[in-house]
Write an enzyme that holds these catalytic residues in place. Structure first.
Site, short mmCIF file in Angstrom:
data_model
loop_
_atom_site.label_atom_id
_atom_site.label_comp_id
_atom_site.label_asym_id
_atom_site.label_seq_id
_atom_site.Cartn_x
_atom_site.Cartn_y
_atom_site.Cartn_z
N THR A 28 0.83 -1.21 0.00
CA THR A 28 0.00 0.00 0.00
C THR A 28 0.86 1.26 0.00
O THR A 28 2.01 1.23 0.47
CB THR A 28 -0.90 0.00 1.26
OG1 THR A 28 -1.53 1.28 1.38
CG2 THR A 28 -0.12 -0.25 2.54
N ASP A 29 0.29 2.37 -0.46
CA ASP A 29 1.00 3.66 -0.40
C ASP A 29 1.25 4.09 1.05
O ASP A 29 2.13 4.91 1.32
CB ASP A 29 0.24 4.75 -1.17
CG ASP A 29 -1.16 5.04 -0.65
OD1 ASP A 29 -1.63 4.36 0.28
OD2 ASP A 29 -1.80 5.97 -1.19
N GLU A 30 0.46 3.55 1.99
CA GLU A 30 0.55 4.02 3.37
C GLU A 30 1.89 3.69 4.03
O GLU A 30 2.22 4.26 5.07
CB GLU A 30 -0.60 3.47 4.21
CG GLU A 30 -1.94 3.89 3.67
CD GLU A 30 -3.08 3.85 4.67
OE1 GLU A 30 -2.82 3.64 5.87
OE2 GLU A 30 -4.23 4.03 4.25
N TYR B 292 -1.57 -0.44 11.19
CA TYR B 292 -1.82 -1.08 9.89
C TYR B 292 -0.65 -0.87 8.95
O TYR B 292 -0.08 -1.83 8.40
CB TYR B 292 -3.11 -0.54 9.26
CG TYR B 292 -3.21 -0.83 7.77
CD1 TYR B 292 -3.43 -2.13 7.30
CD2 TYR B 292 -3.06 0.20 6.82
CE1 TYR B 292 -3.49 -2.40 5.93
CE2 TYR B 292 -3.11 -0.07 5.46
CZ TYR B 292 -3.33 -1.37 5.02
OH TYR B 292 -3.38 -1.63 3.67
N LYS C 59 2.15 -3.48 7.26
CA LYS C 59 2.37 -3.65 5.81
C LYS C 59 3.85 -3.37 5.47
O LYS C 59 4.44 -4.07 4.65
CB LYS C 59 1.46 -2.71 5.01
CG LYS C 59 -0.03 -3.00 5.13
CD LYS C 59 -0.46 -4.34 4.58
CE LYS C 59 -0.41 -4.43 3.08
NZ LYS C 59 -0.96 -5.73 2.59
#
Ligand code: NAD
Ligand code: DAU
Length: 338
Positions: free
Chosen positions: A126-128, A151, A155
């Site tokens: 993810t970009d996060e 979260y 990741k």
């Protein structure tokens, strides 16, 4: 191509399996999903008539014996790992399942696939993992990882493990990092379907903080086509960014949604902010464009109308997925922010 897809009963996995089986008559897919609160076997129930092209297995990516069995005897050419705990708010409420599935579960998959000599592994990130941006600039693959929520930290943990497996063992892994997806089958804890549900019931729409946090929205099929490109053409050991070229503040998203549904803006209610709330995400996907030929195809206004049409036509699906567990989390989370 024989694929093992994990987390295929969730939002993106469901769309990916539908799209790939539609596009590739010679592909077969085994879908391994634990069926957490976010997984719904019925999403793909019609495909279960199409065995052996599609097969569903309920199970955990952390179950070593099961994964070793599924990958035995060249049963699988490639693995695509979508399985994850995916909701930031839930990770704030309780980080533990995020570590169990997103870090340990992912590492178990890498290890089993390495031992079984699987030829290709696409890990969906993810970009996060990059953290947050100021008003300017975009994340590139060279941006240092700086996750801000349990979260995104989980990741990032799996991304680093993927990197280590490539560097240490030559494990053929490709990591994809995409921005915010929207579209059919998204679970109604996420912004767009949650606001759709509230608006159609004339309930308040809970916007966190000042509503000016920015997300880069991509229609789910565009993300799935990016994953297909990474699977077919990606360079081993490489991470690829995908984005939608559609930066919007949350407030703008909610106002557009209300306008489409012909509901008043007075339903918008500002509530307490999400702790550690990332201010802005934006993706530079030029590497994926150059290496893979990736480009998002759908503009946000068209994609949002299409998504709203899907939710309107699938009211029964929305009702079905709002289980007792869903109600419990929603009540306690939003009560604490009001
Ligand atoms: P989702 O929550 O809708 O679906 C996750 C699926 O994984 C569910 O079907 C669930 O049952 C399954 N699952 C959870 N734990 C499992 C386990 N231990 N073993 C097997 N299955 C398990 O999530 P999503 O939005 O479809 O996201 C899919 C992937 O894409 C995730 O890895 C997420 O981090 C990533 N991602 C999501 C977005 C987004 O905007 N939704 C954007 C970028 C990346
Ligand atoms: O960026 C990719 C990520 O997008 C994925 O990795 C995650 O799995 C996915 O859940 C999503 O994370 P976000 O936190 O960005 O999505 P969410 O839909 O939860 O929130 C989008 C924005 O809307 C965010 O700034 C928080 C805000 N929001 C969200 C909810 C649920 C609100 O203002 N009110 C809400 O009730």
């Amino acid at each position: 191509m024989k694929l093992l897809v994990t987390g295929g009963c969730g939002f993106i996995g469901t769309n990916f399996i539908r799209l790939m089986l539609g596009k590739h008559p010679d592909w077969s897919i085994v879908n391994l999903d634990k069926l957490t609160y976010a997984g719904n076997r019925l999403n793909l129930a019609d495909l279960e008539r199409d065995e052996p092209r599609y097969r569903f297995i309920q199970g955990d990516i952390g179950d070593r014996e099961l994964i070793m069995d599924l990958l035995a005897d060249d049963a699988v050419d490639a693995v695509v790992n979508f399985a994850a705990e995916s909701h930031v708010d839930r990770s704030i409420d309780d980080p533990s399942p995020f570590l169990t599935t997103n870090v340990l579960g992912a590492q178990n998959l890498f290890e089993c696939a390495r031992q079984r000599r699987v030829g290709r592994f696409v890990h969906i990130s993810t970009d996060e993992v990059y953290g947050t941006l100021g008003p300017d600039g975009r994340f590139t693959e060279a941006t240092p990882l700086a996750p801000n929520s349990p979260y995104s930290a989980s990741k990032a943990g799996a991304d680093l493990m993927a990197r280590a497996y490539f560097e240490t063992y030559g494990f053929p892994v490709i990591v994809t990092r995409c921005s915010n997806n929207y579209g059919p089958y998204q679970f109604p804890e996420k912004l767009i379907p949650l606001m759709y549900l509230a608006a159609t019931a004339d309930r308040p729409l809970p916007v966190y903080g000042d509503g000016l946090n920015v997300r880069d929205w991509i229609y789910v099929d565009d993300h799935c086509l990016g994953v297909e490109l990474a699977l077919l053409k990606g360079r081993e050991g490489q991470a690829y960014n995908f984005g939608g070229d559609a930066e919007e503040t949350n407030l703008a998203v909610v106002k557009t949604l209300l306008a489409i549904l012909d509901k008043p803006e007075s339903l918008i209610t500002f509530v307490g902010d999400r702790p550690g709330h990332d201010r802005r995400y934006a993706m530079d996907y030029s590497l994926a464009a150059r290496d893979l030929g990736f480009a998002p195809s759908l503009d946000f206004a068209t994609g949002l109308s299409r998504t709203i049409d899907w939710y309107t036509a699938n009211a029964k699906w929305l009702e079905q997925v709002q289980s007792g567990e869903y109600q419990r989390f929603m009540e306690s989370w939003y009560e604490a922010r009001s």
